[in-house]
Design an enzyme around this catalytic site. Structure first.
Site, mmCIF file in Angstrom:
data_model
loop_
_atom_site.group_PDB
_atom_site.id
_atom_site.type_symbol
_atom_site.label_atom_id
_atom_site.label_comp_id
_atom_site.label_asym_id
_atom_site.label_seq_id
_atom_site.Cartn_x
_atom_site.Cartn_y
_atom_site.Cartn_z
ATOM 1 C CB CYS A 2 -0.852 0.000 1.254
ATOM 2 S SG CYS A 2 -1.752 -1.551 1.471
ATOM 3 C CE LYS A 483 4.578 -6.282 -19.282
ATOM 4 N NZ LYS A 483 5.744 -6.043 -18.477
HETATM 5 C C1 F6R Z 1 4.872 -6.946 -14.820
HETATM 6 C C2 F6R Z 1 5.527 -6.403 -13.662
HETATM 7 C C3 F6R Z 1 5.793 -7.295 -12.508
HETATM 8 C C4 F6R Z 1 7.121 -6.925 -11.845
HETATM 9 C C5 F6R Z 1 7.316 -7.762 -10.584
HETATM 10 C C6 F6R Z 1 8.674 -7.510 -9.945
HETATM 11 O O1 F6R Z 1 4.737 -6.005 -15.831
HETATM 12 O O2 F6R Z 1 5.832 -5.234 -13.618
HETATM 13 O O3 F6R Z 1 5.769 -8.630 -12.883
HETATM 14 O O4 F6R Z 1 8.144 -7.147 -12.742
HETATM 15 O O5 F6R Z 1 6.312 -7.472 -9.662
HETATM 16 O O6 F6R Z 1 8.815 -6.173 -9.611
HETATM 17 P P1 F6R Z 1 10.243 -5.527 -9.427
HETATM 18 O O7 F6R Z 1 10.930 -5.530 -10.722
HETATM 19 O O8 F6R Z 1 9.951 -4.143 -8.917
HETATM 20 O O9 F6R Z 1 10.959 -6.363 -8.406
#
Ligand code: F6R
Length: 606
Positions: A2, A483
């Site tokens: 959040c 995506k």
């Molecule tokens: C999909 C997406 C998520 C993030 C995942 C990891 O488009 O954005 O799958 O890649 O939640 O997040 P990070 O890269 O911030 O650790």
């Protein structure tokens, strides 16, 4: 997962808090709320849905010089107004929380027996009552005693009617920053929330508590001892987080990729190589030692790691393991000697990725590297070797420019390791040459925008889609499918093309679009055979063909020609049209592109 923001000022803080919530909405957006103390009144407004719904509820007369606010991604209790934060206890304590309290049930039972009434299903309300139960005039002491009993993760901000000019906040496992203004101070889940009011920030450390009022602040460590932390001036500006002339953040971020990649490379590559300083002074010693690489990440970042696995084994000849962080962190893994641990994360706050790093028996590894996009994040502050992707703020929940810059960063890592280990200089020069060409090639590919927008129409009424890839393009197919599903809500699956005949081919019929990226590589002919298998079952192919990979298509196929021919950077380029495809399918289906249902940008809960 959040977003929380709090302020103590001389002026009315309601507009500051609402703007802060808008900027934190990427962290969750199923409900929002605000509590304000105005003279001797504690008032609360909450709304189901996005921050705008909350803003619509607050009349211009509503004001308060001390306040806390929250945008929620539901964990305990459905998204509803009654479960929305702030939570109150006995109409004098108000509290917002980011994280999960694991032992809330037993605390709740005890408080219930002591006469506290619960109105929500949340774990958070328990903490509000617990703090109230300890409150004897000093909010800091009450919060300190209460958090000593909590298990789990939390970023908390608390105010009390009896002491209207004070706010107490603390963090364990969830991010929290203190923002310093002039005669006003703030707290928030991240700096972006407070950029319109300050550029001076303190990053609280694990277990820290902070007491803020208009003029001052005091930080305490988990042991209750006062402590001092450095004040950082951020270079981010409030304007860097705007849509500009684009319709969605995601669209803007897709189109920013040529610049983002150029930024990522800036000052890091020479004519034929990568500069020594890129990973810091200790990196050469560590890289010389590396015999194996373990990559850990989640979601899109995991896909970037998966692409890198193919590169690492081919370019460096080193074994490489890749695993999602939520599995890796709870599994007993065997660590061969001289393994380098690599994490990838856009936000640097993903709970599973952070936990994987924090629980790591570092003595079993020869070093650890984190590739991240947020300089102020926990991952960056807790990692020894770091490479910033420099993609700039990514606001759209679906990751785009963070992914392509992660891939570029992984190539920089590979070349740096290769250099330390005596990799053939001509291979290094080839890779660096291709990296240099990349921004221009990305700009060219973005010109496919309108053509892909037209192709997207075919997907609008579909319920399923298949993405196929071979070799290094298998993870690219996975990223394409992720995506599409996350922003258009079309069920999409990725398969290594050679696996088709082992099951998924049964799904192929005239209603199943099959998306394939065809690089001009050794696997082209094999891929061609897999595509024939699809066509023979009536499936419709959507082919993104790199230069030289033109196939003998029939009228039924949709072929989008990509005018680029590369060896190493091919998967980076292949990503661009797949992002555009998902974007336009989602726009045409009318979904909430930047804030798709049930998701959040920064996944700070496990
Ligand atoms: C999909 C997406 C998520 C993030 C995942 C990891 O488009 O954005 O799958 O890649 O939640 O997040 P990070 O890269 O911030 O650790």
């Amino acid at each position: 997962m959040c977003g929380i923001v709090g302020a103590v000022a001389q002026r009315d803080v309601s507009a500051i808090l609402i703007e802060g919530l808008r900027r934190l909405e990427y962290r969750g957006y199923d409900s929002a709320g605000i509590a304000l103390i105005d003279r001797n009144k504690l008032e609360r407004f909450r709304a189901l849905g996005k921050v705008q719904a909350l803003a619509d509820k607050i009349s211009p007369e509503q004001a308060g010089s001390t306040g806390i606010a929250h945008t929620r991604w539901a964990t305990h209790g459905a998204p509803s107004e009654v479960n929305a934060h702030p939570h109150f206890s006995r109409d004098r304590i108000a509290l917002v929380h980011n994280g999960i309290i694991e032992n809330y049930k037993e605390i709740r039972e005890k408080l219930f027996a002591d006469g506290y009434e619960f109105e929500s299903e949340t774990d958070t309300e328990t903490v509000a009552h617990l703090i109230e139960s300890y409150f004897e005039g000093d909010l800091y002491s009450a919060v300190h005693k209460a958090v000593g009993q909590l298990e789990g993760t939390f970023g908390l901000a608390v105010i009390v009617l009896d002491d209207p000019d004070t706010l107490v906040a603390c963090r364990k496992g969830s991010p929290l920053v203190v923002g310093l203004g002039i005669q006003e101070n703030f707290v928030a889940s991240d700096v972006s929330a407070l950029l319109p009011v300050t550029n001076r920030f303190i990053y609280l450390e694990e277990g820290d508590l902070v007491v803020i009022n208009q003029k001052d602040y005091q930080i305490y460590g988990a042991n209750g001892e006062p402590k001092e932390l450095e004040v950082n001036i951020t270079e981010m500006s409030a304007d860097s987080i705007s849509k500009g002339s684009y319709r969605h953040y995601m669209q803007k971020e897709i189109h920013e990729q040529a610049n983002a990649v150029a930024e990522c490379l800036e000052g890091r590559i020479s004519e034929n190589g990568v500069l020594d300083s890129v990973f810091g002074p200790d990196s050469d010693r560590i890289f010389k030692q590396v015999k194996q690489i373990q990559i850990v990440a989640c979601g899109t970042s995991y896909h970037a790691g998966f692409v890198a696995k193919y590169w690492i084994e081919e370019i460096l000849g080193l074994p490489c393991q890749i695993e999602v962080a939520s599995e890796f962190r709870y599994r007993k893994s065997v660590v061969p000697q001289d393994t380098l641990f690599v994490t990838l994360s856009q936000s640097g706050e993903t709970a599973d990725t952070l936990a994987a790093l924090r629980n790591l028996p570092l003595e079993d590894y020869c070093g650890s590297v984190s590739i991240c996009n947020v300089p102020e994040s926990s991952l960056v502050r807790e990692s020894s070797l770091v490479l910033m992707t420099r993609a700039g703020p990514e606001i759209g929940v679906a990751s785009t420019k963070a992914f392509t810059t992660q891939l570029v960063s992984m190539l920089l890592l590979i070349v740096s390791i290769g250099k330390a280990r005596g990799l053939d200089e001509s291979v290094i020069a080839d890779i660096v040459h291709e990296l240099r060409e990349l921004p221009g090639q990305i700009s060219e590919l973005l010109k496919l925008d309108q053509q892909i927008e037209a192709v997207a129409e075919d997907f609008v009424d579909k319920h399923h889609a298949l993405f196929l890839g071979r070799g290094v393009h298998y993870p690219i197919a996975m990223e394409g499918a992720l995506k599409l599903k996350e922003i258009s809500y079309i069920h999409a699956e990725a398969y290594p093309a050679g696996e088709l005949k082992h099951g998924p081919l049964a799904l192929v019929d005239t209603e199943m679009p099959v998306v394939v990226v065809t690089p001009n590589d050794d696997l082209l002919e094999k891929l061609h055979s897999n595509m024939q298998e699809v066509k023979a079952r009536g499936g419709k192919l959507y082919v993104f063909a790199h230069q030289g990979a033109k196939l003998a298509e029939t009228e039924d196929d949709v072929v989008i020609q990509m005018n680029c021919e590369t060896r190493w950077t091919t998967p980076i380029l292949s990503t661009i049209p797949l992002q555009l495809l998902s974007y336009y399918v989602a726009v045409q289906r009318g979904t909430d592109v930047d804030q798709p249902r049930n998701l959040a940008k920064s996944v700070t809960v496990e």
